[in-house]
Design a protein around this motif. Structure first.
Motif, PDB file in Angstrom:
ATOM      1  N   GLY A  70       0.926  -4.125  -3.472  1.00 43.10           N
ATOM      2  CA  GLY A  70       0.263  -2.873  -3.805  1.00 43.10           C
ATOM      3  C   GLY A  70      -1.115  -2.793  -3.203  1.00 43.10           C
ATOM      4  N   LEU A  71      -1.875  -1.839  -3.706  1.00 46.23           N
ATOM      5  CA  LEU A  71      -3.242  -1.600  -3.252  1.00 46.23           C
ATOM      6  C   LEU A  71      -4.209  -2.130  -4.301  1.00 46.23           C
ATOM      7  CD1 LEU A  71      -5.335  -0.210  -1.364  1.00 46.23           C
ATOM      8  CD2 LEU A  71      -4.951   1.878  -2.689  1.00 46.23           C
ATOM      9  N   VAL A  72      -5.174  -2.918  -3.855  1.00 47.02           N
ATOM     10  CA  VAL A  72      -6.151  -3.498  -4.769  1.00 47.02           C
ATOM     11  C   VAL A  72      -7.514  -3.515  -4.089  1.00 47.02           C
ATOM     12  CG1 VAL A  72      -5.695  -5.863  -3.997  1.00 47.02           C
ATOM     13  CG2 VAL A  72      -6.584  -5.468  -6.314  1.00 47.02           C
ATOM     14  N   GLN A  73      -8.559  -3.427  -4.875  1.00 46.50           N
ATOM     15  CA  GLN A  73      -9.909  -3.502  -4.320  1.00 46.50           C
ATOM     16  C   GLN A  73     -10.289  -4.951  -4.034  1.00 46.50           C
ATOM     17  OE1 GLN A  73     -12.500  -1.454  -7.091  1.00 46.50           O
ATOM     18  NE2 GLN A  73     -12.244   0.475  -5.992  1.00 46.50           N
ATOM     19  N   ALA A  74     -11.209  -5.123  -3.115  1.00 48.66           N
ATOM     20  CA  ALA A  74     -11.712  -6.458  -2.800  1.00 48.66           C
ATOM     21  C   ALA A  74     -12.216  -7.135  -4.068  1.00 48.66           C
ATOM     22  CB  ALA A  74     -12.816  -6.376  -1.757  1.00 48.66           C
ATOM     23  N   GLY A  75     -11.858  -8.400  -4.210  1.00 52.02           N
ATOM     24  CA  GLY A  75     -12.204  -9.147  -5.407  1.00 52.02           C
ATOM     25  C   GLY A  75     -11.137  -9.120  -6.480  1.00 52.02           C
ATOM     26  N   GLN A 128       0.299 -16.123  -6.869  1.00 51.36           N
ATOM     27  CA  GLN A 128      -0.851 -15.531  -7.545  1.00 51.36           C
ATOM     28  C   GLN A 128      -2.002 -15.471  -6.565  1.00 51.36           C
ATOM     29  OE1 GLN A 128      -1.210 -14.284 -10.788  1.00 51.36           O
ATOM     30  NE2 GLN A 128      -3.195 -13.603 -10.019  1.00 51.36           N
ATOM     31  N   MET A 129      -2.512 -14.271  -6.337  1.00 52.40           N
ATOM     32  CA  MET A 129      -3.564 -14.069  -5.344  1.00 52.40           C
ATOM     33  C   MET A 129      -4.815 -13.535  -6.043  1.00 52.40           C
ATOM     34  SD  MET A 129      -1.326 -12.415  -2.241  1.00 52.40           S
ATOM     35  CE  MET A 129      -1.042 -10.876  -3.121  1.00 52.40           C
ATOM     36  N   ASN A 130      -5.865 -14.331  -6.008  1.00 48.64           N
ATOM     37  CA  ASN A 130      -7.131 -13.948  -6.629  1.00 48.64           C
ATOM     38  C   ASN A 130      -8.209 -13.789  -5.560  1.00 48.64           C
ATOM     39  OD1 ASN A 130      -5.917 -14.241  -9.185  1.00 48.64           O
ATOM     40  ND2 ASN A 130      -6.485 -16.409  -9.294  1.00 48.64           N
ATOM     41  N   SER A 131      -9.284 -13.124  -5.932  1.00 50.34           N
ATOM     42  CA  SER A 131     -10.412 -12.926  -5.013  1.00 50.34           C
ATOM     43  C   SER A 131      -9.939 -12.379  -3.675  1.00 50.34           C
ATOM     44  CB  SER A 131     -11.173 -14.242  -4.813  1.00 50.34           C
ATOM     45  OG  SER A 131     -11.653 -14.743  -6.039  1.00 50.34           O
ATOM     46  N   LEU A 132      -9.105 -11.371  -3.746  1.00 51.19           N
ATOM     47  CA  LEU A 132      -8.543 -10.808  -2.524  1.00 51.19           C
ATOM     48  C   LEU A 132      -9.619 -10.151  -1.672  1.00 51.19           C
ATOM     49  CD1 LEU A 132      -5.251  -9.447  -4.058  1.00 51.19           C
ATOM     50  CD2 LEU A 132      -5.378 -10.995  -2.096  1.00 51.19           C
ATOM     51  N   GLN A 133      -9.425 -10.274  -0.375  1.00 50.67           N
ATOM     52  CA  GLN A 133     -10.353  -9.720   0.599  1.00 50.67           C
ATOM     53  C   GLN A 133      -9.598  -8.817   1.573  1.00 50.67           C
ATOM     54  OE1 GLN A 133     -13.656 -10.187   0.268  1.00 50.67           O
ATOM     55  NE2 GLN A 133     -13.089 -11.343  -1.588  1.00 50.67           N
ATOM     56  N   THR A 149       6.750  -7.389   1.229  1.00 48.62           N
ATOM     57  CA  THR A 149       6.069  -6.462   0.344  1.00 48.62           C
ATOM     58  C   THR A 149       4.644  -6.272   0.851  1.00 48.62           C
ATOM     59  OG1 THR A 149       5.531  -5.972  -1.979  1.00 48.62           O
ATOM     60  CG2 THR A 149       5.319  -8.267  -1.292  1.00 48.62           C
ATOM     61  N   GLN A 150       4.198  -5.039   0.864  1.00 49.91           N
ATOM     62  CA  GLN A 150       2.883  -4.702   1.439  1.00 49.91           C
ATOM     63  C   GLN A 150       1.772  -5.005   0.439  1.00 49.91           C
ATOM     64  OE1 GLN A 150       2.013  -3.325   4.640  1.00 49.91           O
ATOM     65  NE2 GLN A 150      -0.056  -3.835   3.913  1.00 49.91           N
ATOM     66  N   VAL A 151       0.754  -5.690   0.915  1.00 51.38           N
ATOM     67  CA  VAL A 151      -0.472  -5.909   0.151  1.00 51.38           C
ATOM     68  C   VAL A 151      -1.618  -5.305   0.947  1.00 51.38           C
ATOM     69  CG1 VAL A 151      -2.102  -7.631  -0.709  1.00 51.38           C
ATOM     70  CG2 VAL A 151       0.359  -7.982  -1.001  1.00 51.38           C
ATOM     71  N   THR A 152      -2.335  -4.398   0.323  1.00 46.71           N
ATOM     72  CA  THR A 152      -3.467  -3.756   0.973  1.00 46.71           C
ATOM     73  C   THR A 152      -4.706  -3.950   0.112  1.00 46.71           C
ATOM     74  OG1 THR A 152      -2.023  -2.084   1.952  1.00 46.71           O
ATOM     75  CG2 THR A 152      -4.378  -1.615   1.913  1.00 46.71           C
ATOM     76  N   VAL A 153      -5.746  -4.512   0.712  1.00 44.98           N
ATOM     77  CA  VAL A 153      -6.993  -4.772   0.004  1.00 44.98           C
ATOM     78  C   VAL A 153      -8.070  -3.885   0.608  1.00 44.98           C
ATOM     79  CG1 VAL A 153      -8.641  -6.506  -0.742  1.00 44.98           C
ATOM     80  CG2 VAL A 153      -6.248  -7.144  -0.331  1.00 44.98           C
ATOM     81  N   SER A 154      -8.628  -3.031  -0.223  1.00 47.30           N
ATOM     82  CA  SER A 154      -9.659  -2.113   0.245  1.00 47.30           C
ATOM     83  C   SER A 154     -11.049  -2.704   0.002  1.00 47.30           C
ATOM     84  CB  SER A 154      -9.533  -0.775  -0.468  1.00 47.30           C
ATOM     85  OG  SER A 154      -9.742  -0.935  -1.863  1.00 47.30           O
ATOM     86  N   SER A 155     -11.953  -2.370   0.890  1.00 45.99           N
ATOM     87  CA  SER A 155     -13.320  -2.909   0.773  1.00 45.99           C
ATOM     88  C   SER A 155     -14.201  -2.015  -0.083  1.00 45.99           C
ATOM     89  CB  SER A 155     -13.926  -3.058   2.165  1.00 45.99           C
ATOM     90  OG  SER A 155     -13.927  -1.819   2.824  1.00 45.99           O
TER      91      SER A 155
END
Length: 127
Positions: free
Chosen positions: A10-15, A82-87, A121-127
């Motif tokens: 999914g879409l998640v913000q940085a961090g 498990q993905m934390n602190s995503l950038q 599966t798409q992972v999108t990290v927004s800044s």
């Protein structure tokens, strides 16, 4: 042949954090090491993490060490990431893969080691 289905992208913000799941359709899931790879646009598929058949051995790409954790539940035929602190640089399509064998996780770091792949599966990290 192992059928694999990823979910949780999914879409998640940085961090932020996400947990990916990969469900396997196979009679003997515990006979397989599992891996996670990712592919960003214009780049080659890259190793992210691997876990051996029992879950007792794991390995990670340097870029995700300390932020990502791979685990598995053999009773549920499922592997997790498990993905934390995503950038933003973590943005990619994430694939799980299965490889037969009982080696330690460090053996399974090349895509060529894996014979079965999920659809991604798409992972999108927004800044």
């Amino acid at each position: 042949q192992v059928q694999l289905v990823e979910s949780g992208g999914g879409l998640v913000q940085a961090g932020g954090s996400l947990r990916l799941s990969c469900a396997a359709s196979v009679g003997s899931f515990s006979g397989y090491a599992m891996g996670w790879f990712r592919q960003a646009p214009g780049k080659e598929r890259a190793f992210v993490a691997a876990i051996n058949w029992s879950g007792g051995s794991t390995d990670y790409a340097d870029s995700v060490k300390g932020r990502f954790t791979v685990s598995r539940d053999n009773a549920k035929n499922t592997v997790y990431l498990q993905m934390n602190s995503l950038q933003p640089e973590d943005t990619a399509v994430y694939y799980c893969a299965a490889a037969g064998g009982y080696y330690s996780a460090s053996y399974y770091t090349n895509a060529a080691d894996f014979g079965s792949w999920g659809q991604g599966t798409q992972v999108t990290v927004s800044s």
